[in-house]
Design an enzyme around this catalytic site. Structure first.
Site, short mmCIF file in Angstrom:
data_model
loop_
_atom_site.label_atom_id
_atom_site.label_comp_id
_atom_site.label_asym_id
_atom_site.label_seq_id
_atom_site.Cartn_x
_atom_site.Cartn_y
_atom_site.Cartn_z
N ASP A 3 10.99 -50.24 70.24
CA ASP A 3 10.68 -50.15 68.82
C ASP A 3 11.96 -50.46 68.04
O ASP A 3 13.06 -50.58 68.61
CB ASP A 3 10.09 -48.78 68.45
CG ASP A 3 9.26 -48.87 67.16
OD1 ASP A 3 9.42 -49.84 66.39
OD2 ASP A 3 8.46 -47.96 66.90
C1 BGC Z 1 7.42 -49.13 63.93
C2 BGC Z 1 6.61 -50.05 64.78
C3 BGC Z 1 6.60 -51.43 64.16
C4 BGC Z 1 8.03 -51.90 64.02
C5 BGC Z 1 8.16 -53.30 63.45
C6 BGC Z 1 8.79 -49.69 63.61
O1 BGC Z 1 9.47 -48.92 62.69
O2 BGC Z 1 7.52 -47.87 64.57
O3 BGC Z 1 5.32 -49.56 64.95
O4 BGC Z 1 5.86 -52.31 64.94
O5 BGC Z 1 8.72 -51.02 63.16
O6 BGC Z 1 7.85 -53.34 62.12
#
Ligand code: BGC
Length: 765
Positions: free
Chosen positions: A295
């Site tokens: 993530d």
């Molecule tokens: C989130 C993810 C997301 C990623 C990209 C993160 O902060 O937890 O679910 O896909 O950002 O935007």
């Protein structure tokens, strides 16, 4: 195709440059073996820097969802040109993605195409209901359809990878991201995750209308302690396997192209450093072949987690654990080469990661044509079409849950007279778009007021007053909301209309940005001055229908008793208001069922129907037992619950045998009759309870469901098959198996009102 010709004619100028002469004519015919052959041959051409580059995912700065690394855009461009970047996120539109791809294709040595990722969570331009809302439809075919429309739109706009679906089982209404998943039950989450993956990916990833999906967040993110986002997770091995992992395991089996590690730790190990989860379970036990992205910045976050002193160690932990790509974290690009040089990691972990990334790119067809998602004509044609909005309307109406309908006040009709539409969300054209609104145009949703006006009979008069603001300020990821806590100056007008109306439709709940990432709440009642408004309206007009708009189960217990009817509408997307209008005026009979329990009080959190029995259950012999002194144990509105304008009667449950063994099965049937006057749909739900097992087992577990449609007076017999697999769980022996014993079986239209029978499973036939 002749693979040698492919290499020479197509993308791999680099192969020529380096003098690669792989003999592809001997490649086997099996498509995945062919792909493996290609992957190996590309890997063989790559320098260490190019390999590490594939493991880097850069943000395009267009839509930041987390703290940026400080890497400036100029540096990013240089890296792109060198071929030191594997993919980009948040670069949208054909114009922008084409330009980024061009930099790689025209400048880099090997011309390995970029993959473009984006959070296409519930639509791209046309918005569907937020995932928790859409899960209320219990209609997996519908969810497959909306995911495929979202994929088609995104693909037309240059995107070939979505960070969805989220399949975190979540049971805590305080957690803002409960909005993004399918709720509290592992089985429902599993069925929905598989449907959404199928929708995004189709049968063939190389079809330019499909995109790669991502199973996230692996794992346990929905169990953040006290519902506070990113917080510690403390669960045992059995809970992990029985509750959290099933949707992910099914996603891996369904061929999801990618996984994403979660931010949280579980029992002290942050997921992005968890070798047991990311490598042993996912890649070894499940034999999954896609790539695993961290993530946002989660590798570098191993430092504040306190398990790594610096990014060098963080990178070592993550790459060893099995994280293949570093999302906007600046960890891998800076440290993997040094780690290899210092013999801290073997090159095989890098090779394995790169092969996984290349494999997905081959499967997407990017090596055949890196610009296959770059057709501006297609982009103009395929977004926000009439057909896509039709699908959005279908999804919206199917996601509405009727929670209460006293005196059959709904549906409204020709003689409903004057209808006063009141509330801060009544004419809100933006909140219905939800929080993960991708490329939706701000304010583009049909508001509830508009929907009511579109669908009210000409004989009714519709009046409107907002009453009060709920929140002010920009609606985006980074801005805080400013809740209105004191301005009640609009009450007088609203109350005057309420006093003159035959019926009041009160549209209240949450702003779209009260739920979502980083949007946890300790109080899940109506924010701001809404409760005051609700009470004041109700004092003046008892014929009040509450239309709720929200991204989490709320505590509505202060008003649920006094409202005549309550309609849960979540954030339904582009067509929100039209769907609500159809339901209020009986053009569509609501059939949604809650995928999460609604509490009496936030103090019950986490609240879920499939809880474990305790040693001192309610109704047992002990004087003191497991309960609250001041609040019921049960939900205000339970899991699986939802009313209809008609009534469904459940006939006796029949089973063709009472005992079965391995390899055998029981057929269970139930007849459901529509005894009312309107056609409608019902979700017939089957739950089990394992009476005595090696571990404590939930008091009820959803194991099957079927959504049926019945004309008035019509009856249908639904057949469920019970087999060994349905009974199996991760037992005290730490493996999946069915244990012999007695099982209770419950069938009904929600998790509480069920008819019961029983059967026995024997270990020998
Ligand atoms: C989130 C993810 C997301 C990623 C990209 C993160 O902060 O937890 O679910 O896909 O950002 O935007």
């Amino acid at each position: 195709m002749n693979y040698k010709a492919y290499i020479i004619s197509g993308c791999f100028m680099g192969a020529l440059l380096t003098g690669c002469s792989g003999d592809y004519s001997s490649a086997p015919d099996n498509p995945s073996r062919v792909t493996e052959h290609k992957v190996d041959s590309v890997l063989g051409l790559m320098t260490l820097e190019e390999k590490i580059g594939q493991m880097v995912l850069y943000n395009g700065s267009w839509d930041v969802t987390g703290p940026a690394t400080g890497t400036d855009d100029r540096k990013k461009l240089e890296k792109l040109k060198k071929g030191y970047v594997g993919g980009m996120l948040n670069v949208t539109s054909v114009k922008n993605t084409r330009e980024a791809q061009r930099l790689v294709m025209e400048h880099s040595r090997l011309k390995i195409p970029l993959i473009f990722g984006y959070d296409v969570i519930h639509g791209y331009r046309t918005m569907f209901p937020v995932p928790l809302g859409e899960s209320s439809s219990w209609d997996t075919a519908l969810m497959e359809k909306t995911a495929s429309v979202a994929a088609r739109e995104a693909a037309a706009a240059g995107i070939n990878w979505t960070f969805a679906p989220m399949m975190d089982v979540s049971r805590d209404a305080r957690w803002g991201r409960i909005m993004e998943g399918a709720g509290e039950d592992p089985y429902l989450n599993t069925r929905i995750a598989v449907a959404r993956i199928k929708g995004f990916q189709g049968d063939d990833l190389s079809d330019p209308a499909t995109i790669a999906a991502c199973a996230k967040h692996f794992a346990g993110y929905g169990f953040a302690e006290a519902g506070r986002d990113y917080n510690t997770v403390n669960i045992g091995m059995h809970e992990l396997h029985n509750t959290i992992l099933p949707p992910f395991k099914a996603a891996a089996a369904a061929g999801v192209a990618t996984f994403m590690s979660s931010f949280n730790d579980i029992d002290g190990i942050p997921a992005s450093a968890d070798r047991y989860l990311q490598r042993e379970i996912l890649k070894e036990e499940w034999q999954w072949k896609g790539f695993n992205v961290s993530d946002w910045g989660a590798i570098a976050e191993l430092i504040p987690h306190g398990v790594a002193g610096d990014k060098v160690r963080a990178s070592e932990l993550a790459v060893r654990a099995g994280i293949d790509m570093d999302m906007e974290g600046g960890a891998y690009e800076e440290n993997l080469a040094g780690l290899l040089k210092d013999h801290k990691i073997p090159e095989s972990v890098i090779d394995d990661a790169v092969k996984r990334i290349l494999r997905v790119k081959f499967n997407l067809g990017l090596f055949d044509d890196p610009y296959r998602y770059s057709n501006e004509e297609r982009e103009k044609k395929e977004l926000y079409t009439v057909e896509n909005r039709e699908v959005a309307l279908e999804a919206a109406r199917k996601s509405i849950v009727l929670l209460k309908n006293q005196d059959h006040i709904l549906p409204l009709h020709e003689k409903s007279g004057t209808i006063a539409v009141i509330g801060p969300l009544a004419d809100d054209k933006d909140s219905p778009l939800g929080n993960w609104r991708a490329q939706a145009d701000p304010g583009s949703a049909v508001s509830v007021l508009e929907g009511i006006r579109n669908h009210a009979p000409a004989s009714c008069t519709v009046t409107y007053a907002k009453g009060a603001d709920l929140a002010t300020g920009a609606r985006n990821f980074l801005s805080p909301l400013h809740i209105n806590t004191d301005d009640t100056s609009g009450f007088a007008e609203a109350l005057s209309l309420a006093g003159k109306a035959d019926v009041v439709i009160l549209v209240v709940g949450e702003d779209a940005f009260q739920s979502g990432e980083g949007r946890s709440q300790a109080d899940i009642r109506f924010a701001g001055v809404q409760q005051q408004l609700i009470d004041a309206v109700h004092r003046i007009n008892k014929n009040t229908v509450m239309v709720l708009m929200n991204g989490r189960p709320m505590n509505i217990s202060e008003s649920s008793g006094s409202m005549k009817a309550i309609l849960e509408t979540w954030f339904l997307g582009t067509e929100h208001g039209n769907a609500v209008g159809e339901v209020l005026f009986g053009k569509y009979n609501p059939a949604g069922k809650l995928p999460v329990s609604f509490p009496h009080s936030v103090g019950q959190s986490p609240l879920y129907y499939n809880r474990k029995p305790t040693g001192r259950p309610e109704g047992g012999e002990q004087v003191t037992y497991s309960h609250y002194n001041d609040t019921p144990n049960e939900a205000l509105f339970p899991f699986g619950f939802g009313l209809s304008y008609t009534h469904f009667a459940y006939g006796n449950i029949r089973q063709d045998r009472d005992t079965f063994g391995p390899g055998e099965k029981i057929n269970v049937t139930v007849t459901v009759t529509n005894t009312g006057k309107m056609a409608g749909a019902e979700v017939v739900q089957l739950y089990l309870h394992d009476e005595v097992a090696s571990l404590t087992r939930p008091v009820k577990m959803l194991k099957a469901f079927e959504k049926i449609y019945l004309e008035p007076g019509e009856a249908k017999t639904v057949n469920f098959v019970i087999d060994e697999q349905m009974l199996s769980f991760y037992t005290i022996n730490r493996k999946w198996e069915a244990e012999p014993g007695r099982f209770k079986l419950f069938i009904g239209g929600n998790s509480v009102d069920t008819d019961m029978t029983a059967f026995e499973f024997k270990s020998e036939q």
